[in-house]
Write an enzyme that holds these catalytic residues in place. Structure first.
Site, mmCIF file in Angstrom:
data_model
loop_
_atom_site.group_PDB
_atom_site.id
_atom_site.type_symbol
_atom_site.label_atom_id
_atom_site.label_comp_id
_atom_site.label_asym_id
_atom_site.label_seq_id
_atom_site.Cartn_x
_atom_site.Cartn_y
_atom_site.Cartn_z
ATOM 1 N N ASP A 13 64.869 59.772 66.883
ATOM 2 C CA ASP A 13 64.446 60.827 67.937
ATOM 3 C C ASP A 13 65.074 62.188 67.644
ATOM 4 O O ASP A 13 65.396 62.912 68.729
ATOM 5 C CB ASP A 13 64.539 60.277 69.251
ATOM 6 N N HIS A 41 56.923 60.418 65.379
ATOM 7 C CA HIS A 41 57.147 62.202 64.762
ATOM 8 C C HIS A 41 56.184 62.861 65.721
ATOM 9 O O HIS A 41 55.034 62.779 65.842
ATOM 10 C CB HIS A 41 56.902 62.182 63.632
ATOM 11 N N LEU A 413 64.976 75.679 67.850
ATOM 12 C CA LEU A 413 65.140 76.279 69.174
ATOM 13 C C LEU A 413 63.914 75.838 70.063
ATOM 14 O O LEU A 413 63.563 76.730 70.863
ATOM 15 C CB LEU A 413 65.402 77.583 69.015
#
EC number: 6.3.4.4
Length: 447
Positions: A13, A41, A413
């Site tokens: 994960d 995924h 991010l």
């Protein structure tokens, strides 16, 4: 030309799907080498979310060949659902290939997986219940059904009749479950065979031919290093080898053709299911990590356990896989914290332990030794270069790179492709040099 392996450096994960998707832009071939529908995924492209379990993330690029390798175990019903979902989103699967020697998950595998886990009681290991372990067990016992058996309809009936009768004895006598109807199962899987037949290939040969043509090949790992059957936190592991060496075995290629190994790790740590977790948190911070990180499994929907970054298991992943660089994901999840901790070693029975214990009992007794760093308390999800990042975030990343002794090549991010900072070329960068005889700062206890 580069042949690159992408590996999870924690308990799975880690965000490998996004990293593989990014790297697939320059890949001619993407190979999934192990695992089954127990892996998930998630890739977000232009606001669309794609959740994949078996199909490689590279499928979103129509010119990229995607191969499900021989080390995987395939549940045809799930695979066909994924293909249908992709078709509904106008994504072609004409570029999808399936290894003829991959093993097939059958209905009795799922039933046995769930029944066995329930019977374990307090000793359960946290299986997904998708039949992965029993499928690999049949592979080892040499009674498994392979894809090549699936498409050979003349022999499939005979093989399945014997196997289903054999499994029915276990289901009825050991678990007190009703037997499967062999005819129904056989007819169902014959239908699957006809749909999947055009995609079936000799995957090892196809990959070898791509290597000979000097194509760029990306080997996509599932799960993570600490879930490896041989090198993970046994017995709380998966049934395959999600490490760099396993990618070679599960793809049918030699290790000398691999140019780079990229490890993917979250900026903190998560774990699904049972097993020791030294840096696991409770309370407000744990809840914050779970909420901001959307820490719920793609496959099962289970809530992930959350904790601080563990450099001990990170270093272990570097060693086991020979990592050349790192991709750090979900840095933005830490944006609101006043301080952030990194586990640099363990306290085990009164002694400092800097390496992962092999015993699950010893690992369960490990207490984390932390290095505390200041948080940055400002958003990073819109940062697109190192210069955009707050100083404290840069310091945190530099510390992770230093303690892991591998460069950080990618910083993620957010879930979208564009929420990424490429620090250095992850594919064509330099190979990591081995340490000299003077050791490392870690070995010299400088952290």
């Amino acid at each position: 030309m580069a042949n690159v392996i992408v590996i999870g450096a924690q308990w799975g994960d880690e965000g490998k799907g996004k990293i593989t998707d990014l790297l697939s832009r320059s890949a001619d071939v993407v190979v999934r080498s192990q695992g089954g529908v127990n892996a998930g995924h998630t890739v977000v492209v232009e606001g669309q979310t794609f959740k994949l379990h078996l199909i490689p993330s590279g499928i979103l690029y129509p010119d990229t060949e995607c191969i499900i390798g021989s080390g995987t175990v395939i549940d045809p019903s799930v695979l066909l659902k994924e293909m249908a979902q992709l078709h509904a989103l106008n994504v072609t699967t004409d570029n999808l290939y399936i290894s003829q020697t991959a093993h097939v998950t059958m209905p009795y595998h799922r039933l046995l997986d769930q029944a066995s886990e329930e019977k374990r009681g307090k000793y359960k290991i946290g299986t997904t219940g998708r039949g992965i372990g029993p499928t690999y067990a049949d592979k080892s016992e040499r009674i498994g059904i392979r894809v090549i058996d699936l498409i050979n309809t003349e022999n499939l009936r005979q093989k399945l009749e014997w196997t289903i009768n054999y499994k029915n004895v276990i289901l009825e006598k050991l678990y007190n479950l009703p037997p499967l109807d062999a005819k129904t199962v056989i007819e169902e899987y014959l239908e699957y065979a006809e749909i999947l037949r055009p995609h079936v290939v000799d995957s090892s040969l196809k990959i070898y031919e791509a290597i000979r043509k000097r194509k760029n090949i990306l080997f996509e790992g599932a799960q993570g290093t600490l879930l490896d059957l041989d090198h993970g936190t046994y017995p709380y592991v998966t049934s395959s080898n999600p490490i760099a060496g396993g990618a070679c075995v599960g793809s049918g290629i030699g290790p000398t053709v691999i140019d780079r190994v990229i490890g993917v790790a979250k900026a903190y740590t998560t774990r699904v299911g049972e097993g020791p977790f030294p840096t696991e948190l409770e309370g407000e911070i744990e809840q914050l990590l779970c909420d901001r990180g959307a820490e719920f499994g793609t496959t099962t929907g289970r809530r992930r356990r959350c904790g601080w970054f563990d450099a001990v298991i990170g270093r272990y992943a570097v060693r086991i896989n020979g990592l050349d660089c790192l991709a750090i994901t979900k840095l933005d999840v830490l944006d609101t914290l006043e301080e952030i901790k990194v586990c640099v070693a363990y306290q085990l029975d009164g002694q400092t332990c800097r390496h992962l214990p092999s015993s699950a009992g010893e690992f369960a007794r490990c207490q984390p030794i932390y290095r505390t760093m200041p948080g940055w308390q400002q958003p990073t999800s819109d940062c697109r270069s190192l210069e955009d990042l707050p100083k404290q975030a840069l310091d945190y990343l530099k510390f992770l790179g230093a303690i892991m002794e591998v460069p950080i090549a990618i910083i993620s991010l957010g879930a979208s492709r564009d929420q990424t900072i490429i620090v250095e070329d992850p594919i064509h960068g330099p190979k990591r040099a081995l340490l000299d005889e003077n050791g490392s700062p870690w070995d010299n206890h400088e952290f």
